[in-house]
Design a protein around this motif. Structure first.
Motif, mmCIF file in Angstrom:
data_model
loop_
_atom_site.group_PDB
_atom_site.id
_atom_site.type_symbol
_atom_site.label_atom_id
_atom_site.label_comp_id
_atom_site.label_asym_id
_atom_site.label_seq_id
_atom_site.Cartn_x
_atom_site.Cartn_y
_atom_site.Cartn_z
ATOM 1 N N PRO A 87 1.428 -7.122 1.588
ATOM 2 C CA PRO A 87 0.587 -7.659 2.654
ATOM 3 C C PRO A 87 0.129 -9.099 2.392
ATOM 4 O O PRO A 87 -0.041 -9.878 3.325
ATOM 5 N N ALA A 88 -0.025 -9.457 1.113
ATOM 6 C CA ALA A 88 -0.484 -10.803 0.764
ATOM 7 C C ALA A 88 0.629 -11.845 0.820
ATOM 8 O O ALA A 88 0.372 -13.030 0.674
ATOM 9 N N GLY A 89 1.873 -11.413 1.020
ATOM 10 C CA GLY A 89 2.992 -12.344 1.077
ATOM 11 C C GLY A 89 4.176 -11.810 0.303
ATOM 12 O O GLY A 89 4.277 -10.618 0.035
ATOM 13 N N ALA A 90 5.050 -12.712 -0.085
ATOM 14 C CA ALA A 90 6.240 -12.341 -0.844
ATOM 15 C C ALA A 90 6.343 -13.249 -2.060
ATOM 16 O O ALA A 90 5.860 -14.382 -2.048
ATOM 17 N N ALA A 91 6.986 -12.724 -3.104
ATOM 18 C CA ALA A 91 7.168 -13.509 -4.326
ATOM 19 C C ALA A 91 8.436 -13.069 -5.031
ATOM 20 O O ALA A 91 8.812 -11.896 -4.992
ATOM 21 N N VAL A 92 9.060 -14.037 -5.677
ATOM 22 C CA VAL A 92 10.206 -13.756 -6.533
ATOM 23 C C VAL A 92 9.654 -13.415 -7.916
ATOM 24 O O VAL A 92 8.781 -14.117 -8.432
ATOM 25 N N LEU A 99 4.798 -11.089 -10.032
ATOM 26 C CA LEU A 99 4.565 -10.202 -8.883
ATOM 27 C C LEU A 99 3.155 -9.641 -8.861
ATOM 28 O O LEU A 99 2.654 -9.254 -7.806
ATOM 29 N N LEU A 100 2.511 -9.594 -9.996
ATOM 30 C CA LEU A 100 1.158 -9.036 -10.078
ATOM 31 C C LEU A 100 0.174 -9.814 -9.230
ATOM 32 O O LEU A 100 -0.841 -9.267 -8.801
ATOM 33 N N ALA A 101 0.443 -11.065 -8.948
ATOM 34 C CA ALA A 101 -0.457 -11.879 -8.127
ATOM 35 C C ALA A 101 -0.556 -11.352 -6.705
ATOM 36 O O ALA A 101 -1.525 -11.639 -5.993
ATOM 37 N N LEU A 102 0.422 -10.551 -6.274
ATOM 38 C CA LEU A 102 0.395 -10.000 -4.914
ATOM 39 C C LEU A 102 -0.362 -8.684 -4.812
ATOM 40 O O LEU A 102 -0.568 -8.183 -3.717
ATOM 41 N N LEU A 103 -0.755 -8.132 -5.943
ATOM 42 C CA LEU A 103 -1.447 -6.822 -5.919
ATOM 43 C C LEU A 103 -2.907 -6.980 -5.568
ATOM 44 O O LEU A 103 -3.526 -7.960 -5.778
#
Length: 103
Positions: A87-92, A99-103
């Motif tokens: 929900p916060a976006g997408a990341a490689v 990827l933890l930044a999107l949690l």
């Protein structure tokens, strides 16, 4: 959340481990079997160059963003992996801990 995953890739497998260790709930999309469309690729909101596995397509270094998106849609093996869509976006996930930044 959905992780675009290639089980043959050690970085992608490590991303699964990192997300599971963090208690994240996510679906896995085997993007080589279920290739994303050009529209899905552009909807990620990430720069085209960031999505490209440069070592597998060095000639694409001079391509425009539109050309890269076309290339990735035509050949999903050239998509950098793994990619987490949240929900916060997408990341490689290079490194997977990113990827933890999107949690």
């Amino acid at each position: 959340m959905t992780l675009w995953h290639n089980p043959r890739c050690s970085t992608s497998r490590r991303a699964v481990e990192v997300l599971q260790a963090a208690g994240a709930e996510f679906d896995i999309r085997l993007y080589l079997q279920d290739a994303p469309s050009r529209a899905e690729l552009t909807a990620l909101g990430l720069p085209a160059a960031q999505l490209l596995r440069r070592k597998d397509a060095p000639e694409a270094a001079t391509f425009s963003a539109d050309q890269i998106f076309d290339l990735l849609a035509a050949d999903p093996r050239l998509i950098e992996r793994p990619i987490l869509i949240a929900p916060a976006g997408a990341a490689v996930g290079r490194p997977p801990e990113a990827l933890l930044a999107l949690l």
